[in-house]
Design a protein around this motif. Sequence first.
Motif, short mmCIF file in Angstrom:
data_model
loop_
_atom_site.label_atom_id
_atom_site.label_comp_id
_atom_site.label_asym_id
_atom_site.label_seq_id
_atom_site.Cartn_x
_atom_site.Cartn_y
_atom_site.Cartn_z
N GLY A 105 0.81 -1.21 0.00
CA GLY A 105 0.00 0.00 0.00
C GLY A 105 0.85 1.26 0.00
N GLY A 106 0.19 2.39 0.09
CA GLY A 106 0.90 3.66 0.12
C GLY A 106 0.85 4.28 1.50
N ALA A 107 1.65 5.33 1.68
CA ALA A 107 1.69 6.05 2.95
C ALA A 107 0.69 7.20 3.01
CB ALA A 107 3.10 6.58 3.21
N SER A 109 -2.45 7.57 2.93
CA SER A 109 -3.66 7.47 3.74
C SER A 109 -3.38 7.40 5.23
CB SER A 109 -4.48 6.24 3.32
OG SER A 109 -3.69 5.06 3.44
N GLN A 135 -4.17 4.44 -3.91
CA GLN A 135 -3.98 3.47 -2.83
C GLN A 135 -4.98 3.68 -1.70
OE1 GLN A 135 -2.29 0.79 -2.63
NE2 GLN A 135 -0.70 0.90 -4.18
N SER A 136 -5.34 4.91 -1.44
CA SER A 136 -6.37 5.19 -0.43
C SER A 136 -7.71 4.59 -0.84
CB SER A 136 -6.52 6.70 -0.23
OG SER A 136 -5.33 7.28 0.25
N SER A 155 1.37 -0.37 4.62
CA SER A 155 1.83 0.95 4.18
C SER A 155 3.28 1.16 4.59
CB SER A 155 0.97 2.05 4.81
OG SER A 155 -0.34 2.05 4.27
N ARG A 208 -5.00 -2.75 8.04
CA ARG A 208 -3.85 -2.02 7.51
C ARG A 208 -2.83 -1.81 8.62
NH1 ARG A 208 -2.85 3.23 5.42
NH2 ARG A 208 -4.31 4.21 6.87
N GLY A 210 1.22 0.04 9.23
CA GLY A 210 2.28 0.85 8.67
C GLY A 210 3.61 0.40 9.25
#
Length: 213
Positions: A105-107, A109, A135-136, A155, A208, A210
Amino acid sequence: MKVAVLGASGWVGSHIVKEAKQRGHEVVALVRDPSKTNFTDSEVHPLNVTNLDDHSLAKALNGVNVMISAIGGRAAGNHEIVASTAVKLLATLPKIGVERLLWVGGAGSLEVAPGTPLVSTPNFPEAYKAEAIAQSEALDIFRNSTSSLNWTFISPAAELFPGDKEAPYRIGGDVLLVDKQDNSRISVSDYAVAMIDELEVSKYPRQRIGVAY
Protein backbone atom coordinates in the motif's frame (compact mmCIF):
# COMPACT_ATOMS: atom_id res chain seq x y z
CA MET A 1 5.41 -21.60 1.32
CA LYS A 2 4.53 -20.97 -2.32
CA VAL A 3 3.91 -17.26 -2.81
CA ALA A 4 3.03 -15.33 -5.95
CA VAL A 5 4.26 -11.76 -6.35
CA LEU A 6 2.22 -9.58 -8.70
CA GLY A 7 4.45 -6.84 -10.05
CA ALA A 8 7.54 -8.91 -9.34
CA SER A 9 9.72 -7.02 -11.82
CA GLY A 10 9.04 -3.63 -10.25
CA TRP A 11 11.22 -1.83 -7.73
CA VAL A 12 9.35 -2.94 -4.59
CA GLY A 13 8.22 -6.25 -6.05
CA SER A 14 11.74 -7.35 -6.97
CA HIS A 15 12.96 -6.69 -3.42
CA ILE A 16 10.06 -8.74 -2.05
CA VAL A 17 10.94 -11.59 -4.41
CA LYS A 18 14.57 -11.46 -3.26
CA GLU A 19 13.65 -11.48 0.44
CA ALA A 20 11.13 -14.31 0.04
CA LYS A 21 13.62 -16.49 -1.82
CA GLN A 22 16.40 -15.81 0.69
CA ARG A 23 14.08 -17.11 3.40
CA GLY A 24 13.31 -20.33 1.56
CA HIS A 25 9.94 -19.58 -0.01
CA GLU A 26 8.97 -20.77 -3.46
CA VAL A 27 8.19 -17.72 -5.58
CA VAL A 28 5.94 -17.34 -8.60
CA ALA A 29 6.74 -14.08 -10.39
CA LEU A 30 3.70 -12.51 -12.07
CA VAL A 31 4.75 -9.92 -14.64
CA ARG A 32 3.33 -8.19 -17.68
CA ASP A 33 6.12 -9.30 -20.01
CA PRO A 34 8.23 -12.31 -18.94
CA SER A 35 10.70 -11.69 -21.79
CA LYS A 36 11.87 -8.54 -19.99
CA THR A 37 12.70 -10.32 -16.73
CA ASN A 38 15.61 -12.45 -15.56
CA PHE A 39 14.04 -14.62 -12.87
CA THR A 40 16.08 -17.67 -13.73
CA ASP A 41 15.25 -19.63 -10.58
CA SER A 42 11.59 -18.72 -10.17
CA GLU A 43 8.41 -19.75 -11.90
CA VAL A 44 7.27 -16.85 -14.12
CA HIS A 45 3.79 -16.22 -15.49
CA PRO A 46 2.47 -13.39 -17.63
CA LEU A 47 -0.37 -11.47 -15.98
CA ASN A 48 -1.72 -8.14 -17.12
CA VAL A 49 -3.68 -6.30 -14.42
CA THR A 50 -5.49 -4.22 -17.05
CA ASN A 51 -7.25 -7.39 -18.22
CA LEU A 52 -7.54 -9.78 -15.27
CA ASP A 53 -9.89 -12.73 -15.62
CA ASP A 54 -10.62 -15.76 -13.48
CA HIS A 55 -9.01 -18.22 -15.90
CA SER A 56 -5.66 -16.41 -16.15
CA LEU A 57 -5.55 -15.91 -12.38
CA ALA A 58 -6.32 -19.57 -11.70
CA LYS A 59 -3.63 -20.69 -14.14
CA ALA A 60 -0.97 -18.34 -12.76
CA LEU A 61 -1.79 -19.11 -9.13
CA ASN A 62 -1.97 -22.90 -9.34
CA GLY A 63 -0.65 -24.29 -6.05
CA VAL A 64 0.00 -20.82 -4.58
CA ASN A 65 -0.70 -20.31 -0.86
CA VAL A 66 -0.44 -16.53 -0.66
CA MET A 67 -0.41 -13.68 -3.15
CA ILE A 68 1.51 -10.43 -2.71
CA SER A 69 0.43 -7.51 -4.87
CA ALA A 70 3.01 -4.82 -5.61
CA ILE A 71 1.33 -2.84 -8.37
CA GLY A 72 0.81 0.83 -9.10
CA GLY A 73 -0.12 3.08 -11.98
CA ARG A 74 2.70 5.62 -11.85
CA ALA A 75 4.67 4.32 -14.84
CA ALA A 76 1.76 4.45 -17.28
CA GLY A 77 -0.38 7.00 -15.47
CA ASN A 78 -3.23 4.48 -15.22
CA HIS A 79 -3.84 4.77 -11.48
CA GLU A 80 -7.31 3.28 -11.81
CA ILE A 81 -5.74 -0.19 -12.03
CA VAL A 82 -5.03 -0.09 -8.28
CA ALA A 83 -8.67 -0.05 -7.19
CA SER A 84 -9.85 -2.34 -9.99
CA THR A 85 -7.19 -4.93 -9.11
CA ALA A 86 -8.22 -4.85 -5.45
CA VAL A 87 -11.85 -5.47 -6.44
CA LYS A 88 -10.91 -8.34 -8.76
CA LEU A 89 -8.62 -10.09 -6.30
CA LEU A 90 -11.12 -9.83 -3.45
CA ALA A 91 -13.73 -11.50 -5.65
CA THR A 92 -11.58 -14.11 -7.38
CA LEU A 93 -8.86 -15.34 -5.03
CA PRO A 94 -11.19 -17.17 -2.61
CA LYS A 95 -12.87 -18.91 -5.56
CA ILE A 96 -9.58 -20.32 -6.85
CA GLY A 97 -8.24 -21.45 -3.49
CA VAL A 98 -5.95 -18.54 -2.57
CA GLU A 99 -7.14 -17.44 0.84
CA ARG A 100 -4.59 -14.73 1.63
CA LEU A 101 -3.42 -11.49 0.02
CA LEU A 102 -0.69 -9.10 1.15
CA TRP A 103 -0.93 -5.67 -0.46
CA VAL A 104 1.85 -3.16 -0.98
CA GLY A 105 0.00 0.00 0.00
CA GLY A 106 0.90 3.66 0.12
CA ALA A 107 1.69 6.05 2.95
CA GLY A 108 -0.67 8.78 1.80
CA SER A 109 -3.66 7.47 3.74
CA LEU A 110 -1.76 7.33 7.04
CA GLU A 111 -2.91 10.03 9.45
CA VAL A 112 -0.65 12.83 10.62
CA ALA A 113 -3.45 14.09 12.91
CA PRO A 114 -6.92 12.72 13.69
CA GLY A 115 -8.85 12.71 10.42
CA THR A 116 -5.95 14.24 8.45
CA PRO A 117 -4.23 11.88 6.00
CA LEU A 118 -0.70 12.58 4.86
CA VAL A 119 -1.82 13.05 1.25
CA SER A 120 -3.95 16.07 2.24
CA THR A 121 -1.07 17.99 3.81
CA PRO A 122 0.31 21.05 1.94
CA ASN A 123 3.81 19.65 1.43
CA PHE A 124 2.78 16.30 0.01
CA PRO A 125 4.60 15.95 -3.35
CA GLU A 126 2.29 16.59 -6.28
CA ALA A 127 4.05 13.93 -8.36
CA TYR A 128 2.90 11.21 -5.95
CA LYS A 129 -0.57 12.50 -5.15
CA ALA A 130 -2.51 10.49 -7.76
CA GLU A 131 -0.76 7.32 -6.69
CA ALA A 132 -1.50 8.01 -3.03
CA ILE A 133 -5.16 8.68 -3.72
CA ALA A 134 -5.41 5.44 -5.73
CA GLN A 135 -3.98 3.47 -2.83
CA SER A 136 -6.37 5.19 -0.43
CA GLU A 137 -9.26 4.10 -2.64
CA ALA A 138 -7.95 0.53 -2.60
CA LEU A 139 -7.76 0.58 1.20
CA ASP A 140 -11.40 1.69 1.35
CA ILE A 141 -12.32 -1.17 -0.96
CA PHE A 142 -10.61 -3.69 1.30
CA ARG A 143 -12.22 -2.31 4.43
CA ASN A 144 -15.71 -2.25 2.94
CA SER A 145 -15.49 -5.67 1.29
CA THR A 146 -17.52 -8.67 2.41
CA SER A 147 -15.06 -11.06 0.72
CA SER A 148 -13.77 -13.99 2.75
CA LEU A 149 -10.24 -13.18 1.61
CA ASN A 150 -7.72 -12.69 4.41
CA TRP A 151 -5.94 -9.48 3.37
CA THR A 152 -3.30 -7.26 4.95
CA PHE A 153 -2.56 -3.78 3.57
CA ILE A 154 1.00 -2.75 4.44
CA SER A 155 1.83 0.95 4.18
CA PRO A 156 5.47 2.01 4.07
CA ALA A 157 6.85 5.10 5.77
CA ALA A 158 6.46 8.47 4.08
CA GLU A 159 9.94 8.05 2.61
CA LEU A 160 10.56 4.67 1.01
CA PHE A 161 14.13 4.92 -0.19
CA PRO A 162 16.63 2.73 -2.08
CA GLY A 163 19.02 0.95 0.22
CA ASP A 164 20.01 -2.12 2.15
CA LYS A 165 18.71 -3.30 5.50
CA GLU A 166 19.50 -0.70 8.14
CA ALA A 167 17.64 -1.26 11.39
CA PRO A 168 14.70 -2.98 13.05
CA TYR A 169 11.40 -1.55 11.88
CA ARG A 170 8.36 -0.64 13.94
CA ILE A 171 4.74 -1.51 13.21
CA GLY A 172 1.87 0.93 13.61
CA GLY A 173 -1.74 1.24 12.58
CA ASP A 174 -3.41 4.15 10.81
CA VAL A 175 -1.10 6.84 12.23
CA LEU A 176 2.10 7.77 10.37
CA LEU A 177 5.12 6.50 12.29
CA VAL A 178 7.94 9.02 12.80
CA ASP A 179 11.29 8.78 14.58
CA LYS A 180 12.75 11.09 17.23
CA GLN A 181 13.75 13.54 14.51
CA ASP A 182 10.17 13.56 13.20
CA ASN A 183 11.19 11.67 10.08
CA SER A 184 9.17 8.80 8.59
CA ARG A 185 11.55 6.52 6.69
CA ILE A 186 12.23 2.93 5.72
CA SER A 187 14.48 1.37 3.09
CA VAL A 188 12.89 -0.73 0.38
CA SER A 189 14.93 -3.70 1.66
CA ASP A 190 13.54 -3.39 5.18
CA TYR A 191 10.04 -2.88 3.80
CA ALA A 192 10.47 -6.23 2.04
CA VAL A 193 11.56 -7.74 5.37
CA ALA A 194 8.37 -6.46 6.99
CA MET A 195 6.29 -7.89 4.15
CA ILE A 196 7.81 -11.37 4.42
CA ASP A 197 7.62 -11.27 8.21
CA GLU A 198 3.87 -10.77 7.91
CA LEU A 199 3.73 -13.50 5.28
CA GLU A 200 5.24 -15.90 7.79
CA VAL A 201 3.45 -14.92 11.00
CA SER A 202 0.07 -13.67 9.71
CA LYS A 203 -0.33 -11.41 12.71
CA TYR A 204 -2.50 -8.67 11.17
CA PRO A 205 -5.40 -10.22 9.25
CA ARG A 206 -7.92 -7.96 7.51
CA GLN A 207 -6.30 -4.70 8.57
CA ARG A 208 -3.85 -2.02 7.51
CA ILE A 209 -0.50 -1.66 9.19
CA GLY A 210 2.28 0.85 8.67
CA VAL A 211 5.99 0.07 8.92
CA ALA A 212 8.85 2.52 9.54
CA TYR A 213 12.05 2.95 11.53
